[in-house]
Each structure stands twice: as C-alpha cells, then as structure tokens.
Design a protein around this motif. Structure first.
Motif, PDB file in Angstrom:
ATOM      1  N   SER A 155      38.806  53.855  46.575  1.00  0.00           N
ATOM      2  CA  SER A 155      39.711  53.526  45.419  1.00  0.00           C
ATOM      3  C   SER A 155      39.666  51.927  44.926  1.00  0.00           C
ATOM      4  O   SER A 155      39.545  51.485  43.870  1.00  0.00           O
ATOM      5  N   GLN A 156      39.767  51.307  46.173  1.00  0.00           N
ATOM      6  CA  GLN A 156      39.670  49.561  46.139  1.00  0.00           C
ATOM      7  C   GLN A 156      38.047  49.290  45.352  1.00  0.00           C
ATOM      8  O   GLN A 156      38.026  48.406  44.390  1.00  0.00           O
ATOM      9  N   LYS A 157      37.134  49.872  45.644  1.00  0.00           N
ATOM     10  CA  LYS A 157      35.799  49.842  45.341  1.00  0.00           C
ATOM     11  C   LYS A 157      35.621  50.009  43.850  1.00  0.00           C
ATOM     12  O   LYS A 157      35.035  49.401  43.117  1.00  0.00           O
ATOM     13  N   ARG A 158      36.355  51.078  43.412  1.00  0.00           N
ATOM     14  CA  ARG A 158      36.450  51.567  41.986  1.00  0.00           C
ATOM     15  C   ARG A 158      36.858  50.413  41.094  1.00  0.00           C
ATOM     16  O   ARG A 158      36.690  50.240  39.911  1.00  0.00           O
ATOM     17  N   ALA A 159      38.338  50.221  41.536  1.00  0.00           N
ATOM     18  CA  ALA A 159      39.131  49.135  40.920  1.00  0.00           C
ATOM     19  C   ALA A 159      38.331  47.841  40.552  1.00  0.00           C
ATOM     20  O   ALA A 159      38.350  47.243  39.886  1.00  0.00           O
ATOM     21  N   GLN A 160      37.758  47.510  41.828  1.00  0.00           N
ATOM     22  CA  GLN A 160      36.765  46.236  41.787  1.00  0.00           C
ATOM     23  C   GLN A 160      35.612  46.189  40.761  1.00  0.00           C
ATOM     24  O   GLN A 160      35.147  45.134  40.255  1.00  0.00           O
ATOM     25  N   ALA A 161      35.188  47.651  40.630  1.00  0.00           N
ATOM     26  CA  ALA A 161      33.967  47.772  39.921  1.00  0.00           C
ATOM     27  C   ALA A 161      34.197  47.436  38.383  1.00  0.00           C
ATOM     28  O   ALA A 161      33.665  47.109  37.636  1.00  0.00           O
ATOM     29  N   VAL A 162      35.583  47.967  38.087  1.00  0.00           N
ATOM     30  CA  VAL A 162      36.195  47.738  36.549  1.00  0.00           C
ATOM     31  C   VAL A 162      36.386  46.257  36.437  1.00  0.00           C
ATOM     32  O   VAL A 162      35.994  45.743  35.310  1.00  0.00           O
ATOM     33  N   VAL A 163      36.857  45.612  37.444  1.00  0.00           N
ATOM     34  CA  VAL A 163      36.995  44.191  37.194  1.00  0.00           C
ATOM     35  C   VAL A 163      35.701  43.393  37.182  1.00  0.00           C
ATOM     36  O   VAL A 163      35.515  42.647  36.163  1.00  0.00           O
ATOM     37  N   ASP A 164      34.971  43.949  38.113  1.00  0.00           N
ATOM     38  CA  ASP A 164      33.523  42.992  37.778  1.00  0.00           C
ATOM     39  C   ASP A 164      32.713  43.254  36.628  1.00  0.00           C
ATOM     40  O   ASP A 164      32.089  42.363  36.034  1.00  0.00           O
ATOM     41  N   TYR A 165      32.968  44.543  36.223  1.00  0.00           N
ATOM     42  CA  TYR A 165      32.595  44.761  34.781  1.00  0.00           C
ATOM     43  C   TYR A 165      33.282  43.966  33.603  1.00  0.00           C
ATOM     44  O   TYR A 165      32.516  43.375  32.959  1.00  0.00           O
ATOM     45  N   LEU A 166      34.379  43.750  33.432  1.00  0.00           N
ATOM     46  CA  LEU A 166      35.002  43.058  32.588  1.00  0.00           C
ATOM     47  C   LEU A 166      34.572  41.650  32.876  1.00  0.00           C
ATOM     48  O   LEU A 166      34.635  40.796  31.770  1.00  0.00           O
ATOM     49  N   VAL A 167      34.475  41.160  34.021  1.00  0.00           N
ATOM     50  CA  VAL A 167      34.354  39.587  34.173  1.00  0.00           C
ATOM     51  C   VAL A 167      32.683  39.493  33.755  1.00  0.00           C
ATOM     52  O   VAL A 167      32.492  38.309  32.992  1.00  0.00           O
ATOM     53  N   GLN A 168      32.059  40.326  33.926  1.00  0.00           N
ATOM     54  CA  GLN A 168      30.687  40.143  33.433  1.00  0.00           C
ATOM     55  C   GLN A 168      30.633  40.227  31.856  1.00  0.00           C
ATOM     56  O   GLN A 168      29.698  39.400  31.271  1.00  0.00           O
ATOM     57  N   GLN A 169      31.765  40.336  31.339  1.00  0.00           N
ATOM     58  CA  GLN A 169      31.565  40.488  29.575  1.00  0.00           C
ATOM     59  C   GLN A 169      32.528  39.243  29.387  1.00  0.00           C
ATOM     60  O   GLN A 169      32.454  39.269  28.141  1.00  0.00           O
ATOM     61  N   GLY A 170      32.840  38.396  30.237  1.00  0.00           N
ATOM     62  CA  GLY A 170      33.290  37.077  29.921  1.00  0.00           C
ATOM     63  C   GLY A 170      34.762  36.964  30.225  1.00  0.00           C
ATOM     64  O   GLY A 170      35.380  35.871  29.825  1.00  0.00           O
ATOM     65  N   VAL A 171      35.469  37.948  30.719  1.00  0.00           N
ATOM     66  CA  VAL A 171      36.757  37.640  31.184  1.00  0.00           C
ATOM     67  C   VAL A 171      36.890  36.774  32.325  1.00  0.00           C
ATOM     68  O   VAL A 171      36.278  36.954  33.242  1.00  0.00           O
TER      69      VAL A 171
END
Length: 494
Positions: free
Chosen positions: A424-440
C-alpha cells in the motif's frame, strides 16, 4: 503595475461570488464594488486583521467589525439599499476569502506586509473607488484616510485650522441626523404601505435557497472524526453545530463549512443531529450524509451500518434512513469495470469544473476520490485509465501551491498483513511520483500506506475486497476538510 486593483477584484472575485445568482444580482454586484475599496482601506490600516482573517475557515464581516458590532449593522444598512441586509451580508461574507486569495496572488506572498505594500502601491485606485459615505465609516473604525486622500487634494485645504472643522461638523451633525431620521420614517412608511408587496419578495428570497442544507462526515479505524463538511445558509447555526461536533468527537478543528444563501437555513429534524453524532462516534470507518429528508449511513461492516441506522431512525421521525452499501451488497454483485469507468468519468468531470482562479485543496481531493485506481494484484503500476485524471489534478496543483494532499494507500485483507502494508505504501508513493513527474512540487504531497488496516467493505466477498483496494486523497495535515493550510499549532493538536 498597470492593473487597477479594484477592477481586478470585480473581475475575479465578483464573478466567483455571484456565479449562479439570480436574485438581486445588480444590487449584490454594486455592494461588492463598494465593499472592495473599504475592505482594502481597512487592511492597509490594520495588517493584523489580514492574519486573523487568513486563519479563519470562513472569514465574515463580524470578524472585521468585532470591536464594534453595532457599526456593522449601520454599514450593512448603508450598503444594502433595498435588498435585505442578511442577503447582502451573506454575499460580502463569501467575498472575503477569495479577495484575500487575489491579494496574495498579486502580492506574491501571503504575508500581511506584502499585501499592505500592494494596496499602498495601488492606493490611488483604492481611494478613488471609496464611496463618499465610507469616510465616516472608516473614521468610526479608527481608520484615518487623510494621508491617502491628501495625495489627491489641493494643497490649500491643509492650512484650514482644526477649530474650523469642528464648527462645520457641529453645523452638519444636526442636519445629518434630520436627514437620517427622515429616511427612516420614509422607510417605515413604505414598509407599512407596501406590506403585501414585500411578502412575495421575502418568499422569493427564501426560495432562492435551492439546495437543502447538508452534513457529511466519516470516521476512522477507531471511530474518530476523519472528514467533515457542512453546507448551510445559517451561519449562526453552523457555529453552534461546529461546537457540538468539536465537543462530541473531541476534535479541535471541527468541520469545513460553506454558508451561502444557496442552501436552506435549517436541516430537517436538526435538533436530533447532536444525538445522532453521539451514536456515530466510535463506529469504525463509518460515513453519514444528512441531506433533505434523506440520511444515508454506511460502514465498513454492513452489520454496523444496519445497527446504526436502526438506532438513528427513531430520533429522526421526518427522515428516511438508508444503508445503501449494505443494501446493494445484499441485492446485487458489483460490476467492477462499470464502477471504474463511472468513477473515473465523474472524477474527470469534477476536476474540469474546478475554477482555476479559486482552487481549493478540498475540491481537488474530493474530485480525485471519485476515481477508482484499480492496481493489478501485487503491482504498484498506475493503470493507464487513471493517468489522464492525475494529469488534470497536476495541472491544478501546479497553479495552487497551497493545495497539499495526503495520498493514502489501502489493500484488501488477502495475504500477509505486513506485505500488504508495504504494498500500500508503494502504491501511494507511485501516485505521488507520477504527480511529481507532471510538475507538482513534492512538498505538496505525502504518501502513507495503511495496508488492510482501514477496510470500507467486508473482506469476505470479492466485491468488498475490490472496494478495499483503493487510493484515497485527503487535505494534508487536517482530516476535517479545512481548505486553508493548518498552522503548526493546529498540526500538533491533531
């Protein structure tokens, strides 16, 4: 700067506040136009008020006139014209927070000193926009506009001695009093003679509240308050209910609240709300929605929801209490693909409807929670179906650095509990990483994995397991729906 600050507020704030309004639209627009230069004059003289209002969930006129409530009533009578003062007050209340937002954006900082500097830079526009009657109001608030207006007055006005001013004032006061008295008598006469005519107007104002009052809240794994939102047209009752909620749940911040004329001023069976909340407290992972004559109760355990509904129903005799999730689980299986498609479509629509000039953390989190991120078994790879939604959210968050979210990962109860928590931590981190890749900005996001600890449905069924495998978004550092960032003291209190 070439912008006219007052015109900017009319364009950005009035458009938001008056969106969807039909009653007294012209009068409300005029009241806002008169209010902006007055509010900015107050901010210029009292920077500490800016900080105070920034820390308020729903800043209101009463916060501005806290030292002189009677003066607030006089101000409303002056600015309201023929419109009921309560209607204008509600309009002005809703304009304060977005006005602060525009000032912060133009100043490039939320610091009061930066906002005051912005106002001083545009003081010519502000002072020229002040209504002629506003000078007496500001003077009564202990605010002198002489320094601001002396910039635009001829030098020969300065040598006039103070004693001369006193003589003029002594002559004018009785005359002003007579004019005010005559105006009051005229209004009383008009109210009496046109009584039949005013009654339909009052009814029209009441029917303008087209949406029922609404209360939504949910509890966490131990039955404590996690999210809460209030919608009502009665600010006084909202304050009372806020105190009840804080006391019942031992919660410092209470609910996020929206008090506008669009909502009814009363809940059906509202006297029972505190008693109902006491029943909800302690029920794990429960949610309650109180709207119109419908009260919806849900819980991770369908039995808990049904037992809670049975206890609540006798308290709310004029309402229908339902347990949608429990009823649906008992009657029909869930079509996962249909649920995913529907949820994702709703999320895209909700994100598209967010005003890019008034982006709130609660709105972004609420929209994102409509989607379903259905990870493959044992995988932390974000499905392609969700990437477009996250792209939309990233675009909004980049425009609004004040939006800070917690990304919460959850799993079903199949398998090892420790492994599920790691996943669950990896999945939450994956969402964060994706948003950061988009410039957040990474500072706007915080991933947390809960594993199987906080189910929202029965893990004994495939449908329940599907619901439990989820990603949730919450406003960072508060679980109450507060749209402004919580200060350090507030964070420590949670």
């Amino acid at each position: 700067m070439n912008i006219n600050l007052i015109d900017l507020l009319k364009q950005k704030v009035s458009a938001v506040v008056l969106e969807g309004e039909t009653e007294h639209l012209s009068e409300k627009s005029q009241a806002l136009s008169s209010f902006y230069p007055i509010l900015l004059s107050i901010f210029k003289s009292k920077p500490e008020l800016i900080s105070n209002l920034q820390n308020q969930l729903n800043p209101r006129l009463s916060d501005i006139f806290s030292a002189n409530p009677a003066l607030k009533n006089q101000f409303l009578e002056q600015i309201s014209g023929t419109v009921p003062t309560a209607v204008i007050e509600s309009t002005l209340n809703r304009s304060i927070a977005p006005t602060l937002g525009v000032l912060e954006e133009e100043a490039g900082s939320s610091e009061p000193n930066a906002i005051v500097h912005l106002i001083e830079t545009h003081w010519n526009d502000v002072s020229n926009a002040l209504p002629h009657w506003a000078l007496a109001l500001l003077s009564a608030l202990g605010i002198s506009t002489a320094s601001g207006h002396s910039l635009h007055q001829a030098p020969e006005t300065e040598p006039y001695p103070v004693v001369e001013e006193k003589k003029k004032t002594g002559f004018l006061l009785p005359l002003i009093a007579l004019i005010i008295l005559a105006a009051l008598l005229a209004l009383i006469f008009r109210a009496c003679s046109d009584k039949k005519e005013t009654e339909p107007t009052t009814m029209a104002t009441q029917t303008a509240a087209s949406e029922p009052a609404k209360l939504q809240l949910s509890t966490g794994a131990i039955g404590d308050l996690t999210t809460c939102q209030l919608y009502s047209g009665n600010a006084s009752y909202v304050d009372i209910l806020q105190q009840n909620i804080k006391q019942i749940f031992n919660h410092n911040l209470g609910c996020g609240a929206e008090t506008t004329a669009n909502y009814h001023t009363e809940f059906i069976d509202q006297d029972a709300i505190p008693s109902v909340l006491k029943l909800v407290k302690g029920v794990p992972n429960a949610s309650l929605t109180w709207i119109g004559n419908q009260l919806s109760v849900q819980a991770a355990n369908p039995t808990d929801a049904q037992q809670l509904a049975a206890k609540i129903q006798p308290l709310v005799r004029n309402m229908t209490v339902t347990t949608p999730a429990a009823d649906m689980a008992a009657s029909m299986p869930m079509d996962n693909n249909t649920a995913i498609t529907s949820g994702n479509n709703n999320a895209e629509k909700a994100l598209a409807e967010i005003n890019p000039d008034n982006i709130r953390a609660l709105d972004v989190a609420t929209a994102l929670n409509l989607q379903i991120i259905n990870f493959d078994t044992a995988s932390a790879q974000i499905p392609d179906a969700n990437k477009a939604i996250l792209d939309q959210a990233a675009g909004l968050m980049k425009r609004a650095p004040q939006v800070k979210l917690t990304v919460k990962g959850h799993t079903d109860a199949v398998g090892n509990a420790n492994s599920n928590k790691t996943l669950s931590q990896k999945r939450a981190q994956a969402v964060v990483d994706y948003l950061v890749q988009q410039g957040v900005d990474p500072a706007q996001l915080q991933p947390v994995g809960y594993g199987q600890e906080q189910p929202v449905a029965d893990n004994a069924t495939p449908e329940g397991q599907f619901k439990n495998r989820r990603i949730e978004f919450e406003v960072l550092n508060t679980e109450t729906g507060v749209v402004r960032e919580v200060n350090d003291e507030g964070i420590k209190q949670q």
